[in-house]
Design an enzyme around this catalytic site. Sequence first.
Site, PDB file in Angstrom:
ATOM      1  N   PRO A   5      31.422  25.343  30.926  1.00  0.00           N
ATOM      2  CA  PRO A   5      31.480  23.973  30.372  1.00  0.00           C
ATOM      3  C   PRO A   5      30.692  23.861  29.073  1.00  0.00           C
ATOM      4  O   PRO A   5      29.572  24.352  28.985  1.00  0.00           O
ATOM      5  CB  PRO A   5      30.818  23.123  31.460  1.00  0.00           C
ATOM      6  CG  PRO A   5      30.773  23.962  32.679  1.00  0.00           C
ATOM      7  CD  PRO A   5      30.764  25.391  32.221  1.00  0.00           C
ATOM      8  N   GLU A   6      31.306  23.249  28.068  1.00  0.00           N
ATOM      9  CA  GLU A   6      30.629  22.987  26.807  1.00  0.00           C
ATOM     10  C   GLU A   6      30.448  21.469  26.680  1.00  0.00           C
ATOM     11  O   GLU A   6      30.680  20.745  27.636  1.00  0.00           O
ATOM     12  CB  GLU A   6      31.439  23.586  25.646  1.00  0.00           C
ATOM     13  CG  GLU A   6      31.531  25.110  25.769  1.00  0.00           C
ATOM     14  CD  GLU A   6      32.211  25.792  24.591  1.00  0.00           C
ATOM     15  OE1 GLU A   6      32.381  25.149  23.549  1.00  0.00           O
ATOM     16  OE2 GLU A   6      32.560  26.971  24.724  1.00  0.00           O
TER      17      GLU A   6
ATOM     18  N   HIS B  22      28.984  27.262  48.569  1.00  0.00           N
ATOM     19  CA  HIS B  22      28.326  27.070  47.276  1.00  0.00           C
ATOM     20  C   HIS B  22      27.956  25.621  46.966  1.00  0.00           C
ATOM     21  O   HIS B  22      27.664  25.297  45.819  1.00  0.00           O
ATOM     22  CB  HIS B  22      29.153  27.647  46.113  1.00  0.00           C
ATOM     23  CG  HIS B  22      29.590  29.047  46.345  1.00  0.00           C
ATOM     24  ND1 HIS B  22      28.691  30.081  46.543  1.00  0.00           N
ATOM     25  CD2 HIS B  22      30.824  29.594  46.440  1.00  0.00           C
ATOM     26  CE1 HIS B  22      29.374  31.202  46.741  1.00  0.00           C
ATOM     27  NE2 HIS B  22      30.659  30.941  46.696  1.00  0.00           N
TER      28      HIS B  22
ATOM     29  N   ARG C 233      28.419  30.511  40.889  1.00  0.00           N
ATOM     30  CA  ARG C 233      27.674  31.572  40.196  1.00  0.00           C
ATOM     31  C   ARG C 233      26.205  31.239  39.983  1.00  0.00           C
ATOM     32  O   ARG C 233      25.451  32.075  39.501  1.00  0.00           O
ATOM     33  CB  ARG C 233      28.379  31.931  38.876  1.00  0.00           C
ATOM     34  CG  ARG C 233      29.768  32.535  39.173  1.00  0.00           C
ATOM     35  CD  ARG C 233      30.348  33.239  37.999  1.00  0.00           C
ATOM     36  NE  ARG C 233      29.527  34.332  37.533  1.00  0.00           N
ATOM     37  CZ  ARG C 233      29.765  35.021  36.424  1.00  0.00           C
ATOM     38  NH1 ARG C 233      30.809  34.705  35.682  1.00  0.00           N
ATOM     39  NH2 ARG C 233      28.989  36.007  36.048  1.00  0.00           N
TER      40      ARG C 233
ATOM     41  N   LYS D 278      19.708  30.859   4.648  1.00  0.00           N
ATOM     42  CA  LYS D 278      19.918  31.553   5.928  1.00  0.00           C
ATOM     43  C   LYS D 278      20.943  32.680   5.790  1.00  0.00           C
ATOM     44  O   LYS D 278      22.008  32.507   5.214  1.00  0.00           O
ATOM     45  CB  LYS D 278      20.411  30.560   6.998  1.00  0.00           C
ATOM     46  CG  LYS D 278      19.363  29.553   7.421  1.00  0.00           C
ATOM     47  CD  LYS D 278      18.635  30.004   8.692  1.00  0.00           C
ATOM     48  CE  LYS D 278      17.371  29.201   8.946  1.00  0.00           C
ATOM     49  NZ  LYS D 278      17.666  27.833   9.372  1.00  0.00           N
TER      50      LYS D 278
END
Length: 277
Positions: free
Chosen positions: A2-3, A92, A110, A153
């Site tokens: 998930p973002e 889970h 996980r 940078k």
Amino acid sequence: MPELPEVEAVTVGLSKIISAGAKVTAIEVLSPKLRTLIPPKIKKDLIGQKLVSLRRRAKYILFEFTDYTLISHLGMTGSWRHFNSQDECRLHDHFSISFDNIKMIYNDPRRFGVIDYAKNDLLQKNKWLEHLGVEPLDKAFNSDYLIAKAKGKKTKIKSFIMDQRNVVGVGNIYASEALYLAQIKPKRMAGRVSAAEWELLAQAIKSTLNKSIASGGTTLKDYRQVSGEKGGFQSQLLIYGRVGEVCRRCAENKIKSSVRMAQIVGRSTYWCNHCQK
Ligand SMILES: [Zn+2]
């Protein structure tokens, strides 16, 4: 994994079920082993607390209560679901929180997710939140900010926009998508990007994230919304996962160019060599 848009969609999904003012009536720690252990005192401290708001910060879901804030990170495979009395517990399941007759369960096969909490006045100093940079959907995230941050940078631009100290929540999928929209090659040095290009990129990041949020996020594998549905943005991805296919923008201009893929800092990165400069 998930973002930002997926975490936003989950936060919105949770706030459709749990309203402000709801009181925590029960907490169960079903299996405390996540990325870090669920703190044992969470039950004692959160029961009786009233929900003030649910919001997202970077990829964290924050349940703000009267005195404390519950911090939830979905890791790679975390999900929240509404538990009905006729449902059964699942393998889970790690944690549940109840508000009278509403019970929400956190499941994470996980176990890279986080369930933590902090006193409200210490929230900014919490170890998960203290080093987070600017939110990409905030006004403060714009070309002026990016130009100042990137000055001198020598990092590749894709790594730069995925660095949480520069901007939070731009993950691997959305970094490739936004760079494609802004027509910037992912390997360009951040310090060599022009002001006009930064402006295009800031807008591309915002529009990509907003479109994905509107579709409930992107499901490549495990991610589910609180309703159990997959996200819908995977069908709208322009470049991510399309290695070897023709570049759509080039095809529209009657140019033949195929999508390339390489690893940048260990993450699959997609771009078109012709229309991204
Ligand atoms: Zn192209």
